[in-house]
Write a protein that holds these residues in place. Structure first.
Motif, PDB file in Angstrom:
ATOM      1  N   ALA A 179      -5.575   2.828  -0.764  1.00 20.74           N
ATOM      2  CA  ALA A 179      -4.322   2.100  -0.962  1.00 20.74           C
ATOM      3  C   ALA A 179      -4.385   0.725  -0.302  1.00 20.74           C
ATOM      4  O   ALA A 179      -3.909  -0.274  -0.873  1.00 20.74           O
ATOM      5  N   ALA A 180      -4.983   0.643   0.882  1.00 21.32           N
ATOM      6  CA  ALA A 180      -5.117  -0.639   1.576  1.00 21.32           C
ATOM      7  C   ALA A 180      -6.000  -1.587   0.775  1.00 21.32           C
ATOM      8  O   ALA A 180      -5.701  -2.788   0.656  1.00 21.32           O
ATOM      9  N   PHE A 181      -7.090  -1.050   0.220  1.00 17.86           N
ATOM     10  CA  PHE A 181      -7.970  -1.887  -0.595  1.00 17.86           C
ATOM     11  C   PHE A 181      -7.237  -2.408  -1.828  1.00 17.86           C
ATOM     12  O   PHE A 181      -7.272  -3.609  -2.133  1.00 17.86           O
ATOM     13  N   LEU A 182      -6.568  -1.527  -2.543  1.00 12.79           N
ATOM     14  CA  LEU A 182      -5.882  -1.931  -3.769  1.00 12.79           C
ATOM     15  C   LEU A 182      -4.783  -2.949  -3.491  1.00 12.79           C
ATOM     16  O   LEU A 182      -4.584  -3.886  -4.280  1.00 12.79           O
ATOM     17  N   SER A 183      -4.090  -2.791  -2.385  1.00 14.82           N
ATOM     18  CA  SER A 183      -2.996  -3.718  -2.066  1.00 14.82           C
ATOM     19  C   SER A 183      -3.493  -5.147  -1.915  1.00 14.82           C
ATOM     20  O   SER A 183      -2.756  -6.104  -2.190  1.00 14.82           O
ATOM     21  N   GLN A 184      -4.747  -5.315  -1.506  1.00 16.17           N
ATOM     22  CA  GLN A 184      -5.320  -6.654  -1.358  1.00 16.17           C
ATOM     23  C   GLN A 184      -5.494  -7.346  -2.707  1.00 16.17           C
ATOM     24  O   GLN A 184      -5.472  -8.576  -2.790  1.00 16.17           O
ATOM     25  N   ALA A 213       0.832  -1.205   0.000  1.00 16.33           N
ATOM     26  CA  ALA A 213       0.000   0.000   0.000  1.00 16.33           C
ATOM     27  C   ALA A 213       0.869   1.258   0.000  1.00 16.33           C
ATOM     28  O   ALA A 213       0.581   2.226  -0.713  1.00 16.33           O
ATOM     29  N   ALA A 214       1.934   1.250   0.789  1.00 19.85           N
ATOM     30  CA  ALA A 214       2.835   2.405   0.838  1.00 19.85           C
ATOM     31  C   ALA A 214       3.499   2.631  -0.513  1.00 19.85           C
ATOM     32  O   ALA A 214       3.706   3.780  -0.933  1.00 19.85           O
ATOM     33  N   ARG A 215       3.841   1.543  -1.191  1.00 15.78           N
ATOM     34  CA  ARG A 215       4.452   1.667  -2.521  1.00 15.78           C
ATOM     35  C   ARG A 215       3.457   2.276  -3.507  1.00 15.78           C
ATOM     36  O   ARG A 215       3.829   3.099  -4.357  1.00 15.78           O
ATOM     37  N   LEU A 216       2.204   1.896  -3.420  1.00 18.41           N
ATOM     38  CA  LEU A 216       1.176   2.459  -4.295  1.00 18.41           C
ATOM     39  C   LEU A 216       1.022   3.957  -4.045  1.00 18.41           C
ATOM     40  O   LEU A 216       0.851   4.744  -4.981  1.00 18.41           O
ATOM     41  N   GLN A 217       1.101   4.348  -2.786  1.00 16.70           N
ATOM     42  CA  GLN A 217       0.974   5.767  -2.451  1.00 16.70           C
ATOM     43  C   GLN A 217       2.203   6.568  -2.879  1.00 16.70           C
ATOM     44  O   GLN A 217       2.100   7.758  -3.173  1.00 16.70           O
ATOM     45  N   LYS A 218       3.347   5.914  -2.923  1.00 17.41           N
ATOM     46  CA  LYS A 218       4.549   6.593  -3.414  1.00 17.41           C
ATOM     47  C   LYS A 218       4.389   6.927  -4.896  1.00 17.41           C
ATOM     48  O   LYS A 218       4.768   8.011  -5.349  1.00 17.41           O
ATOM     49  N   THR A 219       3.812   5.982  -5.646  1.00 19.00           N
ATOM     50  CA  THR A 219       3.567   6.211  -7.072  1.00 19.00           C
ATOM     51  C   THR A 219       2.461   7.230  -7.277  1.00 19.00           C
ATOM     52  O   THR A 219       2.537   8.063  -8.178  1.00 19.00           O
ATOM     53  N   ASN A 220       1.428   7.154  -6.439  1.00 21.92           N
ATOM     54  CA  ASN A 220       0.285   8.059  -6.561  1.00 21.92           C
ATOM     55  C   ASN A 220      -0.041   8.670  -5.201  1.00 21.92           C
ATOM     56  O   ASN A 220      -0.815   8.108  -4.424  1.00 21.92           O
ATOM     57  N   LEU A 226      -3.624   8.853  -3.455  1.00 18.62           N
ATOM     58  CA  LEU A 226      -4.330   7.709  -2.880  1.00 18.62           C
ATOM     59  C   LEU A 226      -4.484   7.873  -1.376  1.00 18.62           C
ATOM     60  O   LEU A 226      -3.502   8.084  -0.660  1.00 18.62           O
ATOM     61  N   THR A 227      -5.702   7.748  -0.891  1.00 22.91           N
ATOM     62  CA  THR A 227      -5.926   7.761   0.549  1.00 22.91           C
ATOM     63  C   THR A 227      -5.441   6.447   1.151  1.00 22.91           C
ATOM     64  O   THR A 227      -5.249   5.445   0.452  1.00 22.91           O
TER      65      THR A 227
END
Length: 291
Positions: free
Chosen positions: A180-185, A165-172, A175-176
């Motif tokens: 981010a937690a939902f997408l990481s799943q 989730a943190a990696r997704l937020q680094k890219t975008n 993202l709340t």
């Protein structure tokens, strides 16, 4: 969140994962994700839609929970053929509402020119395509591909789903934490060593030996007969793969001129993943266009 359900169907020999939201029997909207994404990524848009819809969002081959090619490269004809098979499975007759984001937007636009009679409404979210290539680039591309085959690629792993989730937020950064937690799943799964791996075939990371032939793509776009909603993000990073901004802007506008019935929209305060950044506004645009 709007409840979803999953199923697996066989598409051209591959076990394919499909996400569903909404009522069976309601008007269908097919949503096709982009590179290194998954069908579940449209959850936030579905949450914001007000109408009675049945949204169907598959994982492309080599992404998410869908089987991988088992070969050394992926090419657009396979995606187009997979899309044709998916549409025939869920709606064998009549016209469909079809949406694609990024790579998915490019694929659905090609398909809409190949099967124009099958499309009721087409929505392209930042599906600009790639920078045009010339035949003289072929030897170098083949050489690069062959060189990369000598060292099989690997997907990076993470020590926790929270790290994904943190990696997704680094890219975008838009993202709340909740999104981010939902997408990481859905973007990752735990491997046998207890680490979390991105659900994508590592082959996607390799250079492709196949050139992007823009003239062939635009020949398909010119045959689209359905109304098209074209949505760009005002803070897109498309210039990274389309070239210098001024030149890329002119090229995108040139490509748009090949669409006969296009409505172009600009999404404020959004980056390339506009379905994550502005799902409420995007849902409003979609439902107005689909009405």
């Amino acid at each position: 969140m709007t409840p979803s359900r999953s199923e697996f169907i066989t598409v051209r020999g591959l076990r394919t994962h499909v996400h569903h939201w909404g009522r069976e029997g309601a008007p269908k909207v097919f949503m096709m994700h982009g590179w290194m994404d998954v069908g579940a990524s449209f959850q936030f848009v579905v949450d914001a839609m007000q109408g009675d819809w049945h949204v169907i969002a598959p994982d492309w081959r080599g992404f998410g929970l869908t089987d991988r090619n088992g070969t050394d490269t992926y090419w657009f004809p396979d995606y187009v053929a997979d899309l044709d098979a998916i549409l025939r499975h869920y709606q064998p007759e009549g016209q469909v509402n079809l949406l694609g984001h990024s790579m998915g937007g490019n694929i659905v636009s090609i398909y809409a020119g190949v099967r124009p009679e099958r499309i009721r409404r087409l929505i392209n979210l930042e599906g600009f395509g790639l920078k045009a290539t010339g035949a003289e680039q072929a030897p170098g591309r083949y050489a690069k591909w062959l060189d990369e085959l000598l060292t099989p690629p690997e997907m990076r792993s993470y020590d926790s789903q929270a790290a994904v989730a943190a990696r997704l937020q680094k890219t975008n950064p838009r993202l709340t934490n909740e999104r981010a937690a939902f997408l990481s799943q859905h973007w990752s799964a735990q491997n046998g060593e207890g680490r979390w791996e991105i659900l994508g075939d590592p082959v996607h990371k390799q250079a492709s030996p196949l050139l992007y032939k823009i003239d062939e793509v635009l020949a398909c776009w010119k045959r689209i007969t359905a109304p098209v909603l074209w949505v760009e993000a005002d803070d897109t990073n498309m210039w990274l793969w389309m070239g210098p901004k001024e030149e890329a802007r002119a090229e995108v506008d040139r490509r748009l001129s090949h669409l006969a019935k296009v409505t172009a929209k600009m999404m404020p305060d959004a980056g390339h993943m506009l379905h994550h950044d502005q799902p409420e506004l995007l849902a409003q645009m979609l439902e107005e266009f689909l009405a």
